[in-house]
Design a protein around this motif. Structure first.
Motif, PDB file in Angstrom:
ATOM      1  N   PHE A   1     -19.633 -16.133  -3.455  1.00 45.78           N
ATOM      2  CA  PHE A   1     -19.052 -15.827  -4.752  1.00 45.78           C
ATOM      3  C   PHE A   1     -19.636 -14.561  -5.367  1.00 45.78           C
ATOM      4  CE2 PHE A   1     -18.159 -20.298  -4.091  1.00 45.78           C
ATOM      5  CZ  PHE A   1     -16.841 -20.409  -4.526  1.00 45.78           C
ATOM      6  N   GLU A   2     -20.526 -13.887  -4.648  1.00 42.04           N
ATOM      7  CA  GLU A   2     -20.969 -12.576  -5.104  1.00 42.04           C
ATOM      8  C   GLU A   2     -19.782 -11.620  -5.014  1.00 42.04           C
ATOM      9  OE1 GLU A   2     -24.224 -11.611  -2.577  1.00 42.04           O
ATOM     10  OE2 GLU A   2     -25.547 -13.171  -3.409  1.00 42.04           O
ATOM     11  N   PRO A   3     -19.629 -10.707  -5.963  1.00 44.58           N
ATOM     12  CA  PRO A   3     -18.405  -9.888  -6.023  1.00 44.58           C
ATOM     13  C   PRO A   3     -17.981  -9.235  -4.720  1.00 44.58           C
ATOM     14  CG  PRO A   3     -19.656  -9.602  -8.024  1.00 44.58           C
ATOM     15  CD  PRO A   3     -20.506 -10.464  -7.116  1.00 44.58           C
ATOM     16  N   ALA A   4     -18.919  -8.652  -3.979  1.00 39.51           N
ATOM     17  CA  ALA A   4     -18.531  -7.952  -2.748  1.00 39.51           C
ATOM     18  C   ALA A   4     -17.996  -8.936  -1.705  1.00 39.51           C
ATOM     19  CB  ALA A   4     -19.716  -7.178  -2.184  1.00 39.51           C
ATOM     20  N   HIS A   5     -18.705 -10.045  -1.505  1.00 38.02           N
ATOM     21  CA  HIS A   5     -18.222 -11.053  -0.558  1.00 38.02           C
ATOM     22  C   HIS A   5     -16.907 -11.655  -1.036  1.00 38.02           C
ATOM     23  CE1 HIS A   5     -21.562 -11.149   2.213  1.00 38.02           C
ATOM     24  NE2 HIS A   5     -22.442 -11.391   1.257  1.00 38.02           N
ATOM     25  N   TYR A   6     -16.829 -11.944  -2.319  1.00 34.67           N
ATOM     26  CA  TYR A   6     -15.642 -12.641  -2.816  1.00 34.67           C
ATOM     27  C   TYR A   6     -14.396 -11.765  -2.712  1.00 34.67           C
ATOM     28  CZ  TYR A   6     -13.223 -16.360  -5.248  1.00 34.67           C
ATOM     29  OH  TYR A   6     -12.373 -17.401  -5.548  1.00 34.67           O
ATOM     30  N   ALA A   7     -14.571 -10.476  -2.892  1.00 34.45           N
ATOM     31  CA  ALA A   7     -13.427  -9.574  -2.743  1.00 34.45           C
ATOM     32  C   ALA A   7     -12.853  -9.670  -1.325  1.00 34.45           C
ATOM     33  CB  ALA A   7     -13.850  -8.141  -3.056  1.00 34.45           C
ATOM     34  N   ARG A   8     -13.743  -9.760  -0.327  1.00 38.33           N
ATOM     35  CA  ARG A   8     -13.267  -9.893   1.053  1.00 38.33           C
ATOM     36  C   ARG A   8     -12.622 -11.266   1.263  1.00 38.33           C
ATOM     37  NH1 ARG A   8     -17.960  -6.669   1.910  1.00 38.33           N
ATOM     38  NH2 ARG A   8     -19.340  -8.448   2.250  1.00 38.33           N
ATOM     39  N   ASN A   9     -13.198 -12.297   0.647  1.00 42.35           N
ATOM     40  CA  ASN A   9     -12.624 -13.633   0.808  1.00 42.35           C
ATOM     41  C   ASN A   9     -11.265 -13.760   0.139  1.00 42.35           C
ATOM     42  OD1 ASN A   9     -14.791 -14.576   2.341  1.00 42.35           O
ATOM     43  ND2 ASN A   9     -15.992 -15.075   0.511  1.00 42.35           N
ATOM     44  N   LEU A  10     -11.092 -13.076  -0.987  1.00 40.65           N
ATOM     45  CA  LEU A  10      -9.792 -13.124  -1.661  1.00 40.65           C
ATOM     46  C   LEU A  10      -8.670 -12.584  -0.784  1.00 40.65           C
ATOM     47  CD1 LEU A  10     -10.584 -12.049  -5.348  1.00 40.65           C
ATOM     48  CD2 LEU A  10      -9.767 -14.283  -4.570  1.00 40.65           C
ATOM     49  N   ALA A  11      -9.019 -11.684   0.131  1.00 43.66           N
ATOM     50  CA  ALA A  11      -7.998 -11.134   1.030  1.00 43.66           C
ATOM     51  C   ALA A  11      -7.411 -12.189   1.960  1.00 43.66           C
ATOM     52  CB  ALA A  11      -8.603  -9.990   1.841  1.00 43.66           C
ATOM     53  N   LEU A  12      -8.101 -13.334   2.077  1.00 44.83           N
ATOM     54  CA  LEU A  12      -7.595 -14.427   2.910  1.00 44.83           C
ATOM     55  C   LEU A  12      -6.536 -15.259   2.195  1.00 44.83           C
ATOM     56  CD1 LEU A  12     -11.020 -15.735   4.289  1.00 44.83           C
ATOM     57  CD2 LEU A  12      -9.318 -14.433   5.573  1.00 44.83           C
ATOM     58  N   LEU A  13      -6.491 -15.173   0.877  1.00 47.31           N
ATOM     59  CA  LEU A  13      -5.633 -16.084   0.120  1.00 47.31           C
ATOM     60  C   LEU A  13      -4.127 -15.870   0.318  1.00 47.31           C
ATOM     61  CD1 LEU A  13      -7.347 -16.734  -3.328  1.00 47.31           C
ATOM     62  CD2 LEU A  13      -7.007 -18.315  -1.422  1.00 47.31           C
ATOM     63  N   PRO A  14      -3.621 -14.643   0.371  1.00 45.48           N
ATOM     64  CA  PRO A  14      -2.170 -14.512   0.550  1.00 45.48           C
ATOM     65  C   PRO A  14      -1.663 -15.212   1.813  1.00 45.48           C
ATOM     66  CG  PRO A  14      -3.084 -12.433  -0.193  1.00 45.48           C
ATOM     67  CD  PRO A  14      -4.247 -13.322   0.106  1.00 45.48           C
ATOM     68  N   GLY A  15      -2.348 -15.033   2.932  1.00 43.06           N
ATOM     69  CA  GLY A  15      -1.934 -15.707   4.160  1.00 43.06           C
ATOM     70  C   GLY A  15      -2.081 -17.217   4.052  1.00 43.06           C
ATOM     71  N   TYR A  16      -3.132 -17.647   3.367  1.00 44.36           N
ATOM     72  CA  TYR A  16      -3.351 -19.085   3.187  1.00 44.36           C
ATOM     73  C   TYR A  16      -2.248 -19.701   2.329  1.00 44.36           C
ATOM     74  CZ  TYR A  16      -5.538 -23.433   1.679  1.00 44.36           C
ATOM     75  OH  TYR A  16      -5.787 -24.749   1.414  1.00 44.36           O
ATOM     76  N   LYS A  17      -1.896 -19.028   1.253  1.00 50.75           N
ATOM     77  CA  LYS A  17      -0.836 -19.547   0.380  1.00 50.75           C
ATOM     78  C   LYS A  17       0.518 -19.577   1.099  1.00 50.75           C
ATOM     79  CE  LYS A  17      -1.702 -16.797  -3.155  1.00 50.75           C
ATOM     80  NZ  LYS A  17      -1.563 -16.218  -4.520  1.00 50.75           N
ATOM     81  N   ALA A  18       0.720 -18.626   1.980  1.00 47.43           N
ATOM     82  CA  ALA A  18       1.966 -18.629   2.754  1.00 47.43           C
ATOM     83  C   ALA A  18       2.031 -19.853   3.672  1.00 47.43           C
ATOM     84  CB  ALA A  18       2.073 -17.343   3.575  1.00 47.43           C
ATOM     85  N   LEU A  19       0.892 -20.240   4.241  1.00 46.14           N
ATOM     86  CA  LEU A  19       0.851 -21.440   5.081  1.00 46.14           C
ATOM     87  C   LEU A  19       1.083 -22.698   4.253  1.00 46.14           C
ATOM     88  CD1 LEU A  19      -2.153 -20.454   7.360  1.00 46.14           C
ATOM     89  CD2 LEU A  19       0.213 -20.802   8.112  1.00 46.14           C
ATOM     90  N   ALA A  20       0.550 -22.731   3.030  1.00 48.34           N
ATOM     91  CA  ALA A  20       0.797 -23.872   2.146  1.00 48.34           C
ATOM     92  C   ALA A  20       2.274 -23.975   1.802  1.00 48.34           C
ATOM     93  CB  ALA A  20      -0.039 -23.740   0.876  1.00 48.34           C
ATOM     94  N   GLN A  21       2.893 -22.838   1.543  1.00 49.23           N
ATOM     95  CA  GLN A  21       4.329 -22.844   1.239  1.00 49.23           C
ATOM     96  C   GLN A  21       5.128 -23.341   2.438  1.00 49.23           C
ATOM     97  OE1 GLN A  21       5.914 -19.011   0.152  1.00 49.23           O
ATOM     98  NE2 GLN A  21       7.680 -19.900  -0.890  1.00 49.23           N
ATOM     99  N   GLU A  22       4.729 -22.911   3.633  1.00 47.78           N
ATOM    100  CA  GLU A  22       5.403 -23.368   4.845  1.00 47.78           C
ATOM    101  C   GLU A  22       5.251 -24.882   5.022  1.00 47.78           C
ATOM    102  OE1 GLU A  22       5.010 -22.710   9.687  1.00 47.78           O
ATOM    103  OE2 GLU A  22       4.279 -21.156   8.314  1.00 47.78           O
ATOM    104  N   ALA A  23       4.076 -25.398   4.642  1.00 50.49           N
ATOM    105  CA  ALA A  23       3.835 -26.838   4.774  1.00 50.49           C
ATOM    106  C   ALA A  23       4.482 -27.643   3.659  1.00 50.49           C
ATOM    107  CB  ALA A  23       2.331 -27.090   4.781  1.00 50.49           C
ATOM    108  N   GLY A  24       4.995 -26.960   2.636  1.00 53.05           N
ATOM    109  CA  GLY A  24       5.643 -27.648   1.529  1.00 53.05           C
ATOM    110  C   GLY A  24       4.668 -28.323   0.586  1.00 53.05           C
ATOM    111  N   CYS A  25       3.482 -27.710   0.394  1.00 50.75           N
ATOM    112  CA  CYS A  25       2.478 -28.310  -0.476  1.00 50.75           C
ATOM    113  C   CYS A  25       1.750 -27.216  -1.236  1.00 50.75           C
ATOM    114  CB  CYS A  25       1.496 -29.154   0.337  1.00 50.75           C
ATOM    115  SG  CYS A  25       0.505 -28.209   1.523  1.00 50.75           S
TER     116      CYS A  25
END
Length: 338
Positions: free
Chosen positions: A234-258
């Motif tokens: 959750f340190e800003p530099a690490h978290y910025a890189r982790n946030l880049a994972l969210l768009p792909g993750y949210k797309a998988l959630a949408q595909e799963a219907g949840c």
């Protein structure tokens, strides 16, 4: 909701971690809001409530005891000892890990009083005190079982080797450790040890401390006392890189219907039949969202893509600070050991 085995108990396949109602993520909700969440969980079919002496330095157990005392026969109660708060000479209460048998006995008596119950169904050693052989601490837990104060015992944040040492003293009903898509350490050895010994694996922080809910985008807004401020991910530099994972993750959630949170929980339920997620929340709406994850079905291909997208190699930063890592006994992946 479907149930899973937890030692001699059958409990809801998604249960409630109560920590958030009193501890860890900044200013806790009001006692009235905590009561609403606890009673809503009970009404929704949750049959395991997980608390600890540490949470709010007794405040969480007091809340759970007051609100749920009248419904004690309807649920399985879990709490933890061996780590709590001790007031220093300056009056400030600080966290202390103490696995001495006399400390564990005292912790249990205090917890029984706060929880307003005669027996705790599942009592964990919250952390292994490395100054005390784990066999001694587990021996103290075993004596609590013999005395009828505790029905079963568990361990938290320990390695497979420690689980086996403990199990040789007294059967271990459950092992509780952080486990989610972004914290995969239990896959190294602990899940196999649990399966071998017949212990349920209880996954705390299953939605990655809010990250997998898509609920936190700016870590600079975290409360000054939020424990995530001390966590490298959750340190800003690490978290910025982790946030880049969210768009792909949210797309998988949408595909799963949840929802994103439901995808994180459903993934755990698909991993092994003895895994029990205990998400925490301060919101009744989020509670119902979490519990609905029990009905989400994930196709094998989606599971594979999900695990390839978020794992120990794609997440930036360790889950704990260097100091906090000395307090746990869990295995690390080689590149996380430093």
């Amino acid at each position: 909701m479907r149930s899973i085995n937890l030692g001699p108990f059958k409990v809801s396949a998604i249960s409630l971690g109560c920590m958030n109602l009193s501890h860890a993520y900044g200013k806790p909700p009001s006692a009235q809001q905590g009561e609403r969440v606890l009673l809503a969980a009970l009404d929704a079919g949750v049959t395991l409530f997980d608390t600890a002496a540490l949470y709010g330095f007794g405040a969480n157990e007091t809340l759970v005891g007051r609100v749920l005392k009248a419904h004690r026969s309807r649920f399985t109660l879990a709490s933890k000892g061996g780590m709590g708060g001790v007031a220093g000479d300056d009056g400030v209460v600080r966290r202390v890990i103490d696995g001495r048998p006399e400390a564990i006995r005292r912790n249990c008596e205090d917890s029984l009083r706060r929880l307003q119950t005669d027996v705790i169904d599942l009592y964990y050693l919250h952390r292994w005190d490395k100054k005390v052989p784990v066999e001694e601490s587990v021996g103290a837990l075993a004596r609590l079982v013999e005395q009828g104060k505790v029905r079963t015992i568990g361990l938290s944040e320990v390695s497979a080797a420690t689980i086996r040492k403990a199990h040789a003293v007294h059967p271990v009903t459950a092992v509780q450790t952080e486990y989610s898509l972004w914290t995969r350490n239990p896959e190294i050895a602990v899940l196999d040890a649990c399966e071998e010994l017949g212990a349920t694996f209880v996954a705390f922080s299953p939605v990655a401390r809010g990250f997998l809910c898509d609920a936190l985008h700016d870590v600079t807004t975290l409360d000054a006392k939020d424990i995530r401020r001390a966590m490298p991910r959750f340190e800003p530099a690490h978290y910025a890189r982790n946030l880049a994972l969210l768009p792909g993750y949210k797309a998988l959630a949408q595909e799963a219907g949840c929802t994103p949170a439901q995808l994180a929980l459903a993934w755990l339920l698909h991993k092994r039949p003895f895994i029990l997620p205990i998400p925490g929340t301060t919101s009744v709406d989020h509670l119902h969202e979490d519990l609905a994850a029990a009905d989400v079905r994930l196709a094998p291909d989606l599971l594979q893509r999900l695990e390839a997208h978020i794992n120990q190699d794609t997440v930036s930063g360790h889950r704990y600070s260097a100091q906090a890592r000395t307090e746990v006994d869990t295995e690390d992946y080689p590149d996380q050991a430093g």
